[in-house]
Design an enzyme around this catalytic site. Structure first.
Site, PDB file in Angstrom:
ATOM      1  N   GLU A  43      -9.233  20.603  14.643  1.00  0.00           N
ATOM      2  CA  GLU A  43     -10.220  21.651  14.966  1.00  0.00           C
ATOM      3  C   GLU A  43      -9.675  22.364  16.188  1.00  0.00           C
ATOM      4  O   GLU A  43      -9.669  21.795  17.285  1.00  0.00           O
ATOM      5  CB  GLU A  43     -11.579  21.023  15.312  1.00  0.00           C
ATOM      6  CG  GLU A  43     -12.185  20.167  14.224  1.00  0.00           C
ATOM      7  CD  GLU A  43     -12.879  20.980  13.159  1.00  0.00           C
ATOM      8  OE1 GLU A  43     -12.935  22.221  13.277  1.00  0.00           O
ATOM      9  OE2 GLU A  43     -13.344  20.379  12.189  1.00  0.00           O
TER      10      GLU A  43
ATOM     11  N   CYS B  56     -15.120  27.155  21.171  1.00  0.00           N
ATOM     12  CA  CYS B  56     -14.049  27.531  20.255  1.00  0.00           C
ATOM     13  C   CYS B  56     -14.488  28.627  19.290  1.00  0.00           C
ATOM     14  O   CYS B  56     -13.705  29.476  18.906  1.00  0.00           O
ATOM     15  CB  CYS B  56     -13.591  26.303  19.487  1.00  0.00           C
ATOM     16  SG  CYS B  56     -14.969  25.410  18.769  1.00  0.00           S
TER      17      CYS B  56
ATOM     18  N   LYS C  88     -10.107   9.365  22.834  1.00  0.00           N
ATOM     19  CA  LYS C  88      -9.678   9.794  24.167  1.00  0.00           C
ATOM     20  C   LYS C  88     -10.381  11.089  24.544  1.00  0.00           C
ATOM     21  O   LYS C  88     -10.128  12.138  23.965  1.00  0.00           O
ATOM     22  CB  LYS C  88      -8.169  10.012  24.244  1.00  0.00           C
ATOM     23  CG  LYS C  88      -7.739  10.101  25.711  1.00  0.00           C
ATOM     24  CD  LYS C  88      -6.438  10.805  25.949  1.00  0.00           C
ATOM     25  CE  LYS C  88      -6.523  12.288  25.976  1.00  0.00           C
ATOM     26  NZ  LYS C  88      -7.293  12.858  27.083  1.00  0.00           N
TER      27      LYS C  88
ATOM     28  N   GLU D 239      -7.141  33.754  22.887  1.00  0.00           N
ATOM     29  CA  GLU D 239      -8.388  33.058  23.190  1.00  0.00           C
ATOM     30  C   GLU D 239      -8.532  32.967  24.710  1.00  0.00           C
ATOM     31  O   GLU D 239      -7.677  32.393  25.384  1.00  0.00           O
ATOM     32  CB  GLU D 239      -8.355  31.645  22.587  1.00  0.00           C
ATOM     33  CG  GLU D 239      -9.669  30.928  22.741  1.00  0.00           C
ATOM     34  CD  GLU D 239      -9.645  29.516  22.167  1.00  0.00           C
ATOM     35  OE1 GLU D 239      -8.647  28.809  22.378  1.00  0.00           O
ATOM     36  OE2 GLU D 239     -10.633  29.128  21.530  1.00  0.00           O
TER      37      GLU D 239
HETATM   38  P1  NAD Z   1      -6.186  20.850  25.019  1.00  0.00           P
HETATM   39  O1  NAD Z   1      -5.517  20.988  23.696  1.00  0.00           O
HETATM   40  O2  NAD Z   1      -5.385  21.147  26.220  1.00  0.00           O
HETATM   41  O3  NAD Z   1      -6.732  19.373  25.213  1.00  0.00           O
HETATM   42  C1  NAD Z   1      -7.574  18.766  24.271  1.00  0.00           C
HETATM   43  C2  NAD Z   1      -7.392  17.274  24.343  1.00  0.00           C
HETATM   44  O4  NAD Z   1      -6.061  16.970  23.936  1.00  0.00           O
HETATM   45  C3  NAD Z   1      -7.553  16.669  25.726  1.00  0.00           C
HETATM   46  O5  NAD Z   1      -8.181  15.417  25.600  1.00  0.00           O
HETATM   47  C4  NAD Z   1      -6.116  16.500  26.201  1.00  0.00           C
HETATM   48  O6  NAD Z   1      -5.951  15.469  27.147  1.00  0.00           O
HETATM   49  C5  NAD Z   1      -5.417  16.148  24.907  1.00  0.00           C
HETATM   50  N1  NAD Z   1      -4.000  16.457  24.860  1.00  0.00           N
HETATM   51  C6  NAD Z   1      -3.292  17.327  25.615  1.00  0.00           C
HETATM   52  N2  NAD Z   1      -2.006  17.325  25.238  1.00  0.00           N
HETATM   53  C7  NAD Z   1      -1.889  16.429  24.225  1.00  0.00           C
HETATM   54  C8  NAD Z   1      -0.813  16.007  23.406  1.00  0.00           C
HETATM   55  N3  NAD Z   1       0.414  16.494  23.545  1.00  0.00           N
HETATM   56  N4  NAD Z   1      -1.060  15.094  22.419  1.00  0.00           N
HETATM   57  C9  NAD Z   1      -2.313  14.604  22.234  1.00  0.00           C
HETATM   58  N5  NAD Z   1      -3.361  14.961  22.995  1.00  0.00           N
HETATM   59  C10 NAD Z   1      -3.154  15.879  23.975  1.00  0.00           C
HETATM   60  O7  NAD Z   1      -7.488  21.745  24.914  1.00  0.00           O
HETATM   61  P2  NAD Z   1      -8.624  21.930  26.012  1.00  0.00           P
HETATM   62  O8  NAD Z   1      -8.125  22.896  27.002  1.00  0.00           O
HETATM   63  O9  NAD Z   1      -9.122  20.625  26.481  1.00  0.00           O
HETATM   64  O10 NAD Z   1      -9.803  22.541  25.124  1.00  0.00           O
HETATM   65  C11 NAD Z   1      -9.894  23.861  24.849  1.00  0.00           C
HETATM   66  C12 NAD Z   1      -9.389  24.168  23.457  1.00  0.00           C
HETATM   67  O11 NAD Z   1     -10.093  23.389  22.488  1.00  0.00           O
HETATM   68  C13 NAD Z   1      -9.649  25.604  23.083  1.00  0.00           C
HETATM   69  O12 NAD Z   1      -8.517  26.157  22.486  1.00  0.00           O
HETATM   70  C14 NAD Z   1     -10.802  25.506  22.091  1.00  0.00           C
HETATM   71  O13 NAD Z   1     -10.875  26.574  21.216  1.00  0.00           O
HETATM   72  C15 NAD Z   1     -10.531  24.229  21.420  1.00  0.00           C
HETATM   73  N6  NAD Z   1     -11.751  23.689  20.796  1.00  0.00           N
HETATM   74  C16 NAD Z   1     -11.862  23.725  19.426  1.00  0.00           C
HETATM   75  C17 NAD Z   1     -13.023  23.270  18.819  1.00  0.00           C
HETATM   76  C18 NAD Z   1     -13.178  23.324  17.310  1.00  0.00           C
HETATM   77  O14 NAD Z   1     -14.060  22.649  16.794  1.00  0.00           O
HETATM   78  N7  NAD Z   1     -12.375  24.084  16.603  1.00  0.00           N
HETATM   79  C19 NAD Z   1     -14.058  22.756  19.581  1.00  0.00           C
HETATM   80  C20 NAD Z   1     -13.919  22.723  20.970  1.00  0.00           C
HETATM   81  C21 NAD Z   1     -12.737  23.202  21.563  1.00  0.00           C
END
Ligand code: NAD
Length: 501
Positions: free
Chosen positions: A274, A308, A200, A405
């Site tokens: 991650e 991230c 997804k 962050e």
């Molecule tokens: P997010 O957690 O809001 O969303 C990430 C994904 O999770 C999206 O596809 C979203 O639709 C889905 N999602 C949202 N709520 C969910 C739930 N309750 N259950 C399952 N899936 C759900 O994060 P974002 O705003 O899209 O991305 C930014 C974040 O991602 C930042 O905190 C960043 O640091 C992190 N990130 C981490 C890495 C890494 O490798 N550590 C890499 C890229 C981004």
């Protein structure tokens, strides 16, 4: 059942799903990609209308124009995708590693052939500069498929003395900051190890994952081996909770990661997370300062700071603080912000209105709490979501901009006097994803590297990614690795409970 083998040739079949082109084919790839008015769910090797009958818009962050509508998967759609992956599993896991590798090589080559199309589409849907999608995101995504293709028939060498087995059906949820690259990071090792996948993508950047489905079909990947369902957090939550999954891999915010961990507790599903980060650059007085300036700029302003592992905190030795900050300010003034499709653009649009609001809120908090804000005086476009490159000096470790962050182009600068103080300040965070050390002394690098509580430690460089190098965090940045042998280990079940993170 007859043994399924990978195709031998590279001749691209005519691709039409239900008689319609979803996007322009690679042979005609130009600067223009054709985006379907409505994109559907990729389940069982075909695009299907959602059973939910619901769609949402995806927007170009640089113009606020709607690019198209995308299917919103409901619970029945999630179930259909998991069923498709379950049906595909027995034949896929029985396939020889060599044959699985052939499919992955083929996907990698097609990705390279269609690189321009992917780069333009990613830039339109995400807002990041074309120079980055062209030179970083797309080539690295192809490299991940190449790299894991090479391991597919050598898993026994990676895990000697045991028989590595795939987990089975893997649910993968990814964020919006590197949509194609994150899909490649997740899908390539899962397939190499013999798993099938339901992925997804993030709701605000779903288009390149859907275009990748065309590549899978073009590579004649057996139906159901990869399924892509689009939708918001509710679709993600339904996916990770689906009882038909054997493993979940999530990249996204720490908050959602924790929620998933709680939801999966006791379910028997393997999990890798991650999550977020708040990485520090440590700049010592003996460092090559001009080189360090470039590294710090790349560390925080690359991809608009939506990274991230972004180096969002700068800890600079007191003796060179004023000189270094002055160099940084002058360098920041030369960052070109604007049209992401212009190949000379350094920084593109902020990905979404809510993300821009969060960045602004944290900048206001930084000023309120007493830090000094410096912004480059660049002209920002009237339409779209934009934020100038920003630096705060005089930042105390207790301030929100030092702790939270921001996920935007905002650098928080503090000082240190001794190496011990540098270590204490760098580790004074709940996160543990990455850090950067800038010094001329090799012994100091080794001394520091052993003390940094971070999954990735870069020395005299930053934001270097390689499919052979494991990437991942500790503490609130999650667990498990992606890339390298360690990344593959997260997709195989080893006897004795060794698999997973
Ligand atoms: P997010 O957690 O809001 O969303 C990430 C994904 O999770 C999206 O596809 C979203 O639709 C889905 N999602 C949202 N709520 C969910 C739930 N309750 N259950 C399952 N899936 C759900 O994060 P974002 O705003 O899209 O991305 C930014 C974040 O991602 C930042 O905190 C960043 O640091 C992190 N990130 C981490 C890495 C890494 O490798 N550590 C890499 C890229 C981004």
């Amino acid at each position: 059942m007859a043994k399924k083998t990978a195709p031998e040739t590279d001749s691209a079949p005519e691709l039409s799903f239900g008689g319609k082109w979803l996007y322009a084919p690679s042979r005609e790839a130009t600067d223009h990609v054709r985006i379907a008015a409505r994109s559907e769910l990729f389940v069982g090797g075909e695009f299907h209308k959602p059973k939910s009958r619901s769609y949402f818009a995806t927007v170009n962050p640089a113009t606020e124009e709607v690019l198209g509508e995308v299917a919103a998967a409901g619970a029945k759609d999630v179930d259909a995708a998991v069923q498709a992956a379950t049906r595909a599993l027995p034949a896929w896991r029985r396939l020889s590693g060599e044959d699985r590798g052939r499919y992955l090589f083929r996907i990698a080559r097609i990705l390279q052939e269609r690189a321009r199309e992917f780069a333009v589409l990613e830039t339109l849907d995400n807002g990041k500069p074309i120079a980055e999608t062209r030179d970083v995101d797309v080539p690295l995504a192809a490299q991940h498929f190449f790299y894991h293709a090479g391991w597919a028939d050598k898993l026994e060498l990676l895990f000697p003395g045991v028989r590595p087995e795939p987990y089975g059906v893997v649910g993968q949820v990814i964020p919006w900051n590197f949509p194609l690259l994150m899909a490649a990071w997740k899908i390539a090792p899962a397939l190499a190890a013999g798993n099938t996948v339901v992925l997804k993508p993030a709701e605000t950047s779903p288009l390149t994952a859907l275009l990748l489905c065309e590549v899978f079909a073009q590579a004649e990947l057996p139906a159901g081996v990869v399924n892509v369902i689009t939708g918001d957090g509710a679709a993600g939550a339904a996916l990770v909770r689906h009882p038909g999954l054997h493993k979940v891999a999530f990249t996204g915010s720490t908050e959602v990661g924790k929620e998933i961990q709680r939801a999966l507790a006791g379910s028997g599903k393997a999990l890798t997370l991650e999550l977020g980060g708040k990485a520090a650059h440590l700049v010592f007085e003996d460092a090559a300062l001009d080189q360090a300036v470039e590294g710090v700029v790349r560390g925080i302003f690359f991809n608009q700071g939506h990274v991230c592992c972004a180096g969002s905190r700068l800890l600079v030795q007191e003796s060179v603080h004023d000189l270094f900050v002055d160099k940084l300010r002058r360098r920041m003034a030369r960052i070109r912000v604007g049209d992401p499709l212009d190949k000379n653009t350094d920084m593109g649009a902020i990905h979404s209105a809510p993300q821009l609001a969060r960045i602004r809120e944290l900048c206001a908090a930084g000023e309120r709490e007493g830090a000094v804000m410096h912004q480059s005086a660049c002209a920002l476009p009237a339409k779209g979501y934009w934020h100038a490159p920003t630096m705060f000096t005089g930042v105390a470790m207790s301030q929100r901009i030092a702790r939270e962050e921001i996920f935007g182009p905002v650098l928080a600068v503090s000082t240190f006097r001794t190496p011990d103080e540098a270590v204490a300040k760098a580790n004074d965070t709940a996160y543990g994803l990455s850090c950067g050390i800038w010094t001329d002394k090799g012994a100091r690098i080794l001394w520091l590297a052993g003390r940094m509580r971070a999954g990735v430690v870069w020395n005299n460089t930053f934001n270097r990614f390689d499919p052979a190098a494991p990437f991942g965090g500790m503490r609130e940045s999650g667990f498990g690795r992606e890339g390298g042998a360690q990344g593959l280990r997260a997709y195989v079940r080893l006897p004795g409970g060794l698999a997973g993170a």
